[in-house]
Design an enzyme around this catalytic site. Sequence first.
Site, mmCIF file in Angstrom:
data_model
loop_
_atom_site.group_PDB
_atom_site.id
_atom_site.type_symbol
_atom_site.label_atom_id
_atom_site.label_comp_id
_atom_site.label_asym_id
_atom_site.label_seq_id
_atom_site.Cartn_x
_atom_site.Cartn_y
_atom_site.Cartn_z
ATOM 1 N N ASP A 110 0.861 -1.180 0.000
ATOM 2 C CA ASP A 110 0.000 0.000 0.000
ATOM 3 C C ASP A 110 0.904 1.238 0.000
ATOM 4 O O ASP A 110 1.456 1.590 -1.044
ATOM 5 C CB ASP A 110 -0.907 -0.074 1.232
ATOM 6 C CG ASP A 110 -1.931 1.040 1.291
ATOM 7 O OD1 ASP A 110 -2.185 1.667 0.252
ATOM 8 O OD2 ASP A 110 -2.488 1.291 2.383
ATOM 9 N N LYS A 138 -1.262 -1.968 -4.527
ATOM 10 C CA LYS A 138 -2.177 -0.818 -4.481
ATOM 11 C C LYS A 138 -1.315 0.427 -4.599
ATOM 12 O O LYS A 138 -0.719 0.876 -3.624
ATOM 13 C CB LYS A 138 -2.925 -0.854 -3.146
ATOM 14 C CG LYS A 138 -4.275 -0.235 -3.199
ATOM 15 C CD LYS A 138 -5.146 -0.665 -2.036
ATOM 16 C CE LYS A 138 -4.774 0.032 -0.754
ATOM 17 N NZ LYS A 138 -5.725 -0.287 0.348
ATOM 18 N N ASP A 166 -7.940 -8.471 6.381
ATOM 19 C CA ASP A 166 -9.013 -8.288 7.375
ATOM 20 C C ASP A 166 -9.458 -6.840 7.498
ATOM 21 O O ASP A 166 -8.796 -5.914 7.017
ATOM 22 C CB ASP A 166 -8.543 -8.760 8.751
ATOM 23 C CG ASP A 166 -7.606 -7.749 9.409
ATOM 24 O OD1 ASP A 166 -6.687 -7.263 8.727
ATOM 25 O OD2 ASP A 166 -7.808 -7.428 10.590
ATOM 26 N N ARG A 172 -11.003 -12.545 6.875
ATOM 27 C CA ARG A 172 -9.799 -13.165 6.308
ATOM 28 C C ARG A 172 -10.124 -14.442 5.533
ATOM 29 O O ARG A 172 -9.419 -14.837 4.624
ATOM 30 C CB ARG A 172 -8.789 -13.510 7.415
ATOM 31 C CG ARG A 172 -8.171 -12.300 8.087
ATOM 32 C CD ARG A 172 -6.955 -12.744 8.892
ATOM 33 N NE ARG A 172 -6.519 -11.753 9.866
ATOM 34 C CZ ARG A 172 -5.683 -10.748 9.606
ATOM 35 N NH1 ARG A 172 -5.218 -10.571 8.398
ATOM 36 N NH2 ARG A 172 -5.317 -9.911 10.567
#
Length: 184
Positions: A110, A138, A166, A172
Site C-alpha cells: 500500500d 495498491k 481483514d 480473512r
Amino acid sequence: MTPLPDHELIPLISHETINRRVAELGVEISSHYKSLLVPGETLLVIGVLNGAFVFMADLIRHLSVPLEVDFIRLSSYLDNRSSSSKVVMLKDLERNVQGRHVLIIEDIADCGLTLNWLLEFLKSRDPASLKLAVAINKKARRQFEVSLDYVAFEVDDGFLVGYGLDASRRYRELAGIYYLEEKK
Ligand code: 5GP
Ligand code: MG
C-alpha cells in the site's frame, strides 16, 4: 457473510481468477529459482503475518522447487500529518537468512512502509538473493519505494478484504477479494 454494521462487501476478484493467477505466478517464480538453486539448496519463503498466510499457502503449492517456510510479524504505523512512521517487529524469523535465496510473501503493498522496512531489514542480514511477491499492488498511496518482483493483481485504491486481508479481524476467510465500503 454478514458484513460489519453499515458496511457492504463489493466483489472485486473472484476465487477462480485468484487461483488461475496464483498458478501462473507459481510457474514464473519456479522457473526463476530452478536456474538459481544448486542441488541440495532450498528456497526460503518468508510470509508476513497475518495477512499473507492465505496467499502464501496457495502460492507455495504452485512452486516446483524445494523450499522451507518461515514467518515474520510486523506492525506499521504512519502519521502523514506529523510525517512520522514506525515499523515494529512483533515476531522475528526463526531461520537464518544469511546466504539463502529468500522470497518474501506479503498480502498487499500500500504506502510501502512495511515492505520498504522489511527489505532493508533482510538485506542487512545478507541473503544470497531477495525477491518479493505480493498478492495486491495498491499503487495510489505509495510513499516509500519498494521493488515488487511478482505481483498477482494491480488495484488502484480502496480498502480490500478477503483472501487473508481483514477489517477489524474479520473477513480473512473469504475466498475472493472484496472492497469494503461504508454504506451511503
Ligand atoms: P503499507 O501501507 O505499509 O504498504 O501496508 C501495511 C499493511 O497495511 C499491509 O501489509 C496490510 O496488512 C495493510 N493494508 C494495506 N492496505 C490494505 C487494504 O486495502 N485492506 C486491508 N485489509 N489491509 C490493508
Ligand atoms: Mg500486512
